[in-house]
Write an enzyme that holds these catalytic residues in place. Structure first.
Site, PDB file in Angstrom:
ATOM      1  N   ASP A   7      54.680  57.649 -39.899  1.00 45.68           N
ATOM      2  CA  ASP A   7      54.631  57.687 -38.431  1.00 45.68           C
ATOM      3  C   ASP A   7      54.716  56.256 -37.942  1.00 45.68           C
ATOM      4  O   ASP A   7      54.545  55.304 -38.711  1.00 45.68           O
ATOM      5  CB  ASP A   7      53.319  58.339 -37.962  1.00 45.68           C
ATOM      6  CG  ASP A   7      53.191  58.326 -36.446  1.00 45.68           C
ATOM      7  OD1 ASP A   7      54.105  58.824 -35.772  1.00 45.68           O
ATOM      8  OD2 ASP A   7      52.203  57.773 -35.922  1.00 45.68           O
ATOM      9  N   SER A   8      54.909  56.104 -36.626  1.00 42.64           N
ATOM     10  CA  SER A   8      54.934  54.769 -36.031  1.00 42.64           C
ATOM     11  C   SER A   8      53.561  54.103 -36.078  1.00 42.64           C
ATOM     12  O   SER A   8      53.458  52.893 -35.941  1.00 42.64           O
ATOM     13  CB  SER A   8      55.401  54.883 -34.583  1.00 42.64           C
ATOM     14  OG  SER A   8      54.589  55.807 -33.880  1.00 42.64           O
ATOM     15  N   CYS A  70      56.313  61.566 -37.072  1.00 51.54           N
ATOM     16  CA  CYS A  70      56.519  61.040 -35.719  1.00 51.54           C
ATOM     17  C   CYS A  70      57.608  61.868 -35.020  1.00 51.54           C
ATOM     18  O   CYS A  70      58.703  62.049 -35.568  1.00 51.54           O
ATOM     19  CB  CYS A  70      56.968  59.591 -35.849  1.00 51.54           C
ATOM     20  SG  CYS A  70      57.332  58.781 -34.307  1.00 51.54           S
ATOM     21  N   GLU A 149      44.936  56.585 -27.386  1.00 50.35           N
ATOM     22  CA  GLU A 149      44.517  55.564 -28.353  1.00 50.35           C
ATOM     23  C   GLU A 149      43.270  54.824 -27.874  1.00 50.35           C
ATOM     24  O   GLU A 149      42.483  54.330 -28.672  1.00 50.35           O
ATOM     25  CB  GLU A 149      45.661  54.596 -28.650  1.00 50.35           C
ATOM     26  CG  GLU A 149      46.772  55.309 -29.397  1.00 50.35           C
ATOM     27  CD  GLU A 149      47.648  54.419 -30.251  1.00 50.35           C
ATOM     28  OE1 GLU A 149      47.405  53.209 -30.320  1.00 50.35           O
ATOM     29  OE2 GLU A 149      48.598  54.966 -30.844  1.00 50.35           O
ATOM     30  N   CYS A 181      54.699  65.316 -29.252  1.00 45.37           N
ATOM     31  CA  CYS A 181      54.292  63.947 -29.588  1.00 45.37           C
ATOM     32  C   CYS A 181      53.031  64.052 -30.433  1.00 45.37           C
ATOM     33  O   CYS A 181      52.160  64.888 -30.160  1.00 45.37           O
ATOM     34  CB  CYS A 181      54.016  63.142 -28.321  1.00 45.37           C
ATOM     35  SG  CYS A 181      53.298  61.508 -28.623  1.00 45.37           S
ATOM     36  N   HIS A 183      50.388  62.445 -30.565  1.00 44.35           N
ATOM     37  CA  HIS A 183      49.083  62.194 -29.950  1.00 44.35           C
ATOM     38  C   HIS A 183      48.549  63.373 -29.131  1.00 44.35           C
ATOM     39  O   HIS A 183      47.350  63.492 -28.929  1.00 44.35           O
ATOM     40  CB  HIS A 183      49.175  60.979 -29.024  1.00 44.35           C
ATOM     41  CG  HIS A 183      49.337  59.676 -29.730  1.00 44.35           C
ATOM     42  ND1 HIS A 183      50.354  59.429 -30.625  1.00 44.35           N
ATOM     43  CD2 HIS A 183      48.596  58.533 -29.669  1.00 44.35           C
ATOM     44  CE1 HIS A 183      50.241  58.190 -31.080  1.00 44.35           C
ATOM     45  NE2 HIS A 183      49.185  57.626 -30.520  1.00 44.35           N
TER      46      HIS A 183
HETATM   47  N1  DGL Z   1      54.342  58.912 -32.890  1.00 41.82           N
HETATM   48  C1  DGL Z   1      55.066  58.894 -31.648  1.00 41.82           C
HETATM   49  C2  DGL Z   1      55.681  60.286 -31.396  1.00 41.82           C
HETATM   50  O1  DGL Z   1      55.227  61.288 -31.903  1.00 41.82           O
HETATM   51  C3  DGL Z   1      54.175  58.488 -30.480  1.00 41.82           C
HETATM   52  C4  DGL Z   1      53.776  57.044 -30.512  1.00 41.82           C
HETATM   53  C5  DGL Z   1      54.944  56.083 -30.387  1.00 41.82           C
HETATM   54  O2  DGL Z   1      55.576  56.012 -29.324  1.00 41.82           O
HETATM   55  O3  DGL Z   1      55.227  55.409 -31.372  1.00 41.82           O
HETATM   56  O4  DGL Z   1      56.650  60.389 -30.708  1.00 41.82           O
END
Ligand code: DGL
Length: 263
Positions: A7-8, A70, A149, A181, A183
């Site tokens: 993931d990012s 992600c 976050e 997403c 989050h």
């Molecule tokens: N993990 C990213 C997503 O699911 C969200 C956070 C980011 O923008 O890196 O799209």
């Protein structure tokens, strides 16, 4: 061999949490690109480049299956990674899309995600590839990621933000909303109270798909002993541990900071 998840940053831990629930015996390597987060505001070309690098790192560690946890990465890199990597690759978009198709009765689905995910129309394409009579509308909700976050999971700020972003869903006729997403499952209750329609959690659907794929290919771990989990991050581990333990709902230890060669 372990399952690789990237993931990012910390968000993909909501996907890992569901994979642990579904497959508690699997070894997992998690890679969070914390030095380059967020991906959701970057161009598809940049996200693709980062995604290729992240997956190459996990491949170098030896994995039997790759999960692109992600949404933004899944939206822009799934096809490339699928054709280039020698292991099965699962993204979060297709499982979420399939679940939305199965659930919507009015054939109207709304999707929320980062700007890059919504601009890619990847959920819309995946849903309409299964049933092109379904209409799909997307809304980018960029403020949710920093709020979550910060740990602002309830209270006025997140509720008002949800009301503002989700007004078109409340006024429209969609009966199913995809949380597109990593989050958003953290504020599922706030979102549910705001829209009062069925929600699809892509993390849950993805974990089911991982279980199905490993089972189908005879790749489920048969060994004895506890499952091992190792975390890799590209920036300092402290914040990842602090924020990540909320996302994962487990303690995070065994974490290594690594550096990918490119800037
Ligand atoms: N993990 C990213 C997503 O699911 C969200 C956070 C980011 O923008 O890196 O799209």
């Amino acid at each position: 061999m372990p399952v690789g998840v990237f993931d990012s940053g910390v968000g993909g831990l909501t996907v890992m949490r569901e994979i642990i629930k579904a497959l508690p015996d699997e070894h997992i390597l998690y890679f969070g690109d914390t030095a380059r987060v967020p991906y959701g505001v970057r161009s598809p070309e940049t996200v693709l480049k980062y995604s290729v690098e992240n997956s190459q790192f996990l491949m170098s560690q030896g994995i039997k299956l790759l999960v692109i946890a992600c949404n933004t990465s899944s939206a822009v890199s799934l096809e490339t990674l699928r054709v280039t990597l020698p292991v099965p690759v699962i993204g979060v978009v297709e499982p979420g899309a399939r679940a939305a198709v199965a659930l919507t009765k009015k054939k109207k689905v709304a999707v929320i995600g980062t700007e890059t995910t919504i601009n890619s129309s990847s959920y819309e394409k995946a849903i309409r590839a299964i049933d092109d009579s379904i209409s799909v509308s997307g809304i980018a909700c960029p403020l949710f990621v920093p709020l979550i976050e910060e740990g602002w999971l309830e209270g006025d700020v997140v509720r008002l933000t949800a009301e503002k972003y989700l007004a078109p869903v409340r006024q429209g006729s969609a009966d199913t909303l995809v949380l597109g997403c990593t989050h958003y499952p953290m504020i599922k209750e706030v979102i549910r109270d705001t829209v009062r329609i069925a929600l699809i959690d892509s993390a849950v659907e993805t974990a089911r798909e991982v279980k199905r794929m490993l089972g189908g290919q005879g790749l489920l771990r048969a060994g004895r002993g506890p499952a091992k989990r190792h975390y890799f991050v590209t920036d300092s581990p402290e914040k990842f541990i602090r924020v990540g333990e909320r996302f994962l709902d487990h303690r995070i230890s065994n974490i290594t900071k690594i550096s990918l060669d490119s800037p």
